[in-house]
Structures are given as structure tokens and as C-alpha cells.
Design a protein around this motif. Structure first.
Motif, PDB file in Angstrom:
ATOM      1  N   GLY A  18       0.783  -1.225   0.000  1.00 30.10           N
ATOM      2  CA  GLY A  18       0.000   0.000   0.000  1.00 30.10           C
ATOM      3  C   GLY A  18       0.816   1.276   0.000  1.00 30.10           C
ATOM      4  O   GLY A  18       0.258   2.360  -0.177  1.00 30.10           O
ATOM      5  N   LYS A  19       2.143   1.175   0.187  1.00 29.11           N
ATOM      6  CA  LYS A  19       2.960   2.378   0.187  1.00 29.11           C
ATOM      7  C   LYS A  19       3.136   2.911  -1.239  1.00 29.11           C
ATOM      8  O   LYS A  19       3.161   2.146  -2.206  1.00 29.11           O
ATOM      9  N   LEU A  20       3.289   4.213  -1.345  1.00 29.13           N
ATOM     10  CA  LEU A  20       3.544   4.850  -2.635  1.00 29.13           C
ATOM     11  C   LEU A  20       5.028   4.751  -2.953  1.00 29.13           C
ATOM     12  O   LEU A  20       5.879   5.170  -2.151  1.00 29.13           O
ATOM     13  N   ASN A  21       5.352   4.188  -4.112  1.00 29.10           N
ATOM     14  CA  ASN A  21       6.742   4.090  -4.540  1.00 29.10           C
ATOM     15  C   ASN A  21       7.156   5.392  -5.224  1.00 29.10           C
ATOM     16  O   ASN A  21       6.577   5.776  -6.242  1.00 29.10           O
ATOM     17  N   VAL A  22       8.164   6.065  -4.660  1.00 28.47           N
ATOM     18  CA  VAL A  22       8.612   7.360  -5.167  1.00 28.47           C
ATOM     19  C   VAL A  22      10.039   7.217  -5.707  1.00 28.47           C
ATOM     20  O   VAL A  22      10.936   6.821  -4.968  1.00 28.47           O
ATOM     21  N   PRO A  23      10.268   7.519  -6.988  1.00 29.55           N
ATOM     22  CA  PRO A  23      11.605   7.352  -7.556  1.00 29.55           C
ATOM     23  C   PRO A  23      12.565   8.482  -7.205  1.00 29.55           C
ATOM     24  O   PRO A  23      12.166   9.627  -7.042  1.00 29.55           O
ATOM     25  N   ILE A  24      13.833   8.112  -7.095  1.00 27.36           N
ATOM     26  CA  ILE A  24      14.937   9.058  -7.014  1.00 27.36           C
ATOM     27  C   ILE A  24      15.794   8.795  -8.250  1.00 27.36           C
ATOM     28  O   ILE A  24      16.317   7.696  -8.422  1.00 27.36           O
ATOM     29  N   ALA A  25      15.917   9.780  -9.119  1.00 26.87           N
ATOM     30  CA  ALA A  25      16.581   9.566 -10.405  1.00 26.87           C
ATOM     31  C   ALA A  25      18.096   9.652 -10.266  1.00 26.87           C
ATOM     32  O   ALA A  25      18.635  10.540  -9.602  1.00 26.87           O
ATOM     33  N   PHE A  26      18.794   8.715 -10.927  1.00 26.39           N
ATOM     34  CA  PHE A  26      20.251   8.686 -10.962  1.00 26.39           C
ATOM     35  C   PHE A  26      20.728   8.553 -12.398  1.00 26.39           C
ATOM     36  O   PHE A  26      20.133   7.827 -13.195  1.00 26.39           O
ATOM     37  N   GLU A  27      21.810   9.253 -12.717  1.00 25.76           N
ATOM     38  CA  GLU A  27      22.518   8.992 -13.963  1.00 25.76           C
ATOM     39  C   GLU A  27      23.335   7.710 -13.776  1.00 25.76           C
ATOM     40  O   GLU A  27      23.685   7.344 -12.656  1.00 25.76           O
ATOM     41  N   TRP A  28      23.657   7.028 -14.875  1.00 19.96           N
ATOM     42  CA  TRP A  28      24.373   5.760 -14.751  1.00 19.96           C
ATOM     43  C   TRP A  28      25.710   5.926 -14.046  1.00 19.96           C
ATOM     44  O   TRP A  28      26.124   5.056 -13.271  1.00 19.96           O
ATOM     45  N   PHE A  29      26.405   7.044 -14.280  1.00 20.38           N
ATOM     46  CA  PHE A  29      27.735   7.212 -13.710  1.00 20.38           C
ATOM     47  C   PHE A  29      27.698   7.665 -12.250  1.00 20.38           C
ATOM     48  O   PHE A  29      28.739   7.772 -11.606  1.00 20.38           O
ATOM     49  N   THR A  63       9.118   5.751   4.583  1.00 17.16           N
ATOM     50  CA  THR A  63       8.361   6.424   5.632  1.00 17.16           C
ATOM     51  C   THR A  63       7.108   5.593   5.885  1.00 17.16           C
ATOM     52  O   THR A  63       6.963   4.488   5.342  1.00 17.16           O
ATOM     53  N   ASP A  64       6.200   6.122   6.672  1.00 15.77           N
ATOM     54  CA  ASP A  64       4.977   5.364   6.965  1.00 15.77           C
ATOM     55  C   ASP A  64       4.155   5.095   5.718  1.00 15.77           C
ATOM     56  O   ASP A  64       3.466   4.070   5.626  1.00 15.77           O
ATOM     57  N   ASP A  65       4.215   6.017   4.754  1.00 19.84           N
ATOM     58  CA  ASP A  65       3.360   5.870   3.582  1.00 19.84           C
ATOM     59  C   ASP A  65       4.093   5.890   2.245  1.00 19.84           C
ATOM     60  O   ASP A  65       3.473   5.754   1.187  1.00 19.84           O
TER      61      ASP A  65
END
Length: 232
Positions: A18-29, A63-65
Motif C-alpha cells: 500500500g505504500k507509494l513508490n517514489v523514484p529518485i533519479a540517478f545517472e548511470w555514472f 516512511t509510513d506511507d
């Protein structure tokens, strides 16, 4: 928020809680950097210092959500097909001489796109073409991340200095949230390739150490821990 561990991977082991998946963007390098500052898609700021290579889908914080995970951006790549071990060996030798990070598979080699490499591999008899895709599982050459122009009076590039600044910001964020760890945070220095030197020396402002040699911005260097300085 500070991310110091990887707790799972939503791609290899999907989680339905039920948690919201939030992306953190990374470059390959960026995935192999020890410390960096990042901003998640929802605007949450992070200091990333997990101590290992980050893979696409790695869970960095919760986090909780919400669950914050790494999303490796796609990149423009050169795909170079090979059909024999001889072709593979020669190609990897040629690319190694150009200090390129690469990914080796059974029938192809992938490298980040740049026009000179594209033309060079074509010139030596291969048939490269451009694709868009992920660049994970690669063999990284550190010089690639330190790209840019050499800063006068140092052995560093503008890319090196930008990376150091980013790491310093992440360190400051970590210390602000957790206090000065004073090398007592559970990571051992013995056998750690990044901590082979002892911490009984002091660097003055503007000095930095490279391969056991101290350097100054004026181009001078010292082989005896800063007791004497000279230039060539």
C-alpha cells in the motif's frame, strides 16, 4: 533525509503493502559514488551514502506511507556487435585504451555514446549503432565521471571538483542530522580500499592528497607529508 542502506529492490522483489513508490533519479555514472545529494520525485531531499553500487529499483528509504527507490535513467549508448572471441578481445583492448566505461555481453559491447568513439570503432572495422537503454552492470572507469577541463594548478578536472562539492554537501547533511560520526559509525577502515591511509595527518586548506602525495593549488607537491614542498 539520509539514506545509508539498501533495504530491498522493488524490481527483483516487488512489494505490495500500500505504500507509494517514489523514484529518485540517478545517472548511470552516479550509481557508484560514495556520497551524493539527490532530490526525489516528490521534492524530498536526500543525502545518499549507502556504501555500495546502486542498482535500478533499490529501496533507499521508507516512511509510513512512502518508499523511495532508485531509478537509473536511460542513456544514449553505442552498441557494438561482436561474433567471435577475437573480435571481443580486440574491441575491449581498443576501448580500454580510450578509458571508457563499458558493459560486456555475449554478443555485444555497450559504451556511453560520444561521436569520436562511434567513428573510431567504425574505422577499425566494427559496425556500431546508437541505442537508448539502461547502462547497469558496467565496468566503470573513474576518469569518465571526472570529465571536464583541468583546473590550473591542480591535477583535478571541473568534474572532479563538482563531485567533491556534491559529496561535501551530502556529508554536511548527514552530520547535521546525525552529528559528527567521528569514524565510529560501524564502518571499519582496515582493508577498506578507500581508507588505506591513517588519520594522523592534517591537510591545510587548499591541499589535497593523490596517490600518497600532497598537492597545492600553486602546483607544488610534497612526498613527506607536507614537511618540504617542491615543483618540477
Amino acid at each position: 533525509m539520509i539514506a545509508t542502506t539498501i533495504t530491498g529492490n522493488i524490481i527483483s522483489h516487488p512489494i505490495s503493502d500500500g505504500k507509494l513508490n517514489v523514484p529518485i533519479a540517478f545517472e548511470w555514472f552516479e550509481t557508484d559514488k560514495k556520497r551524493m545529494s539527490k532530490v526525489a520525485e516528490d521534492g524530498t531531499e536526500f543525502g545518499i551514502m549507502v556504501g555500495k553500487t546502486i542498482k535500478d529499483g533499490d529501496v533507499l528509504a521508507e516512511t509510513d506511507d512512502k518508499r523511495y527507490f532508485a531509478r537509473i535513467k536511460s542513456a544514449q549508448l553505442i552498441e557494438i556487435p561482436v561474433s567471435t572471441m577475437k573480435e571481443m578481445g580486440r574491441l575491449c583492448f581498443e576501448l580500454g585504451n580510450r578509458h571508457l566505461s563499458l558493459k560486456v555481453e555475449n554478443d555485444r559491447v555497450l559504451v556511453p555514446y560520444d561521436h569520436p568513439t562511434m567513428e573510431y570503432t567504425r574505422k577499425i572495422g566494427y559496425e556500431p549503432h546508437i541505442i537508448e537503454g539502461g547502462f547497469d552492470g558496467f565496468l566503470i572507469v573513474k576518469a569518465h565521471a571526472g570529465s571536464g577541463t583541468i583546473v590550473p594548478g591542480t591535477n583535478k578536472t571541473t568534474g572532479d571538483l563538482a563531485e567533491e562539492e556534491q559529496e561535501a554537501e551530502a556529508d554536511a547533511a548527514f552530520q547535521a542530522e546525525h552529528g559528527d560520526h567521528g569514524h565510529e559509525d560501524g564502518h571499519a577502515h582496515e582493508g577498506d580500499a578507500h581508507h588505506e591511509h591513517h588519520h594522523d595527518h592534517h591537510h591545510e586548506p587548499g591541499e589535497y592528497e593523490l596517490n600518497g602525495v600532497l598537492h597545492r593549488a600553486d602546483g607544488s607537491h610534497s612526498h613527506d607529508g607536507g614537511k618540504t614542498w617542491h615543483t618540477h
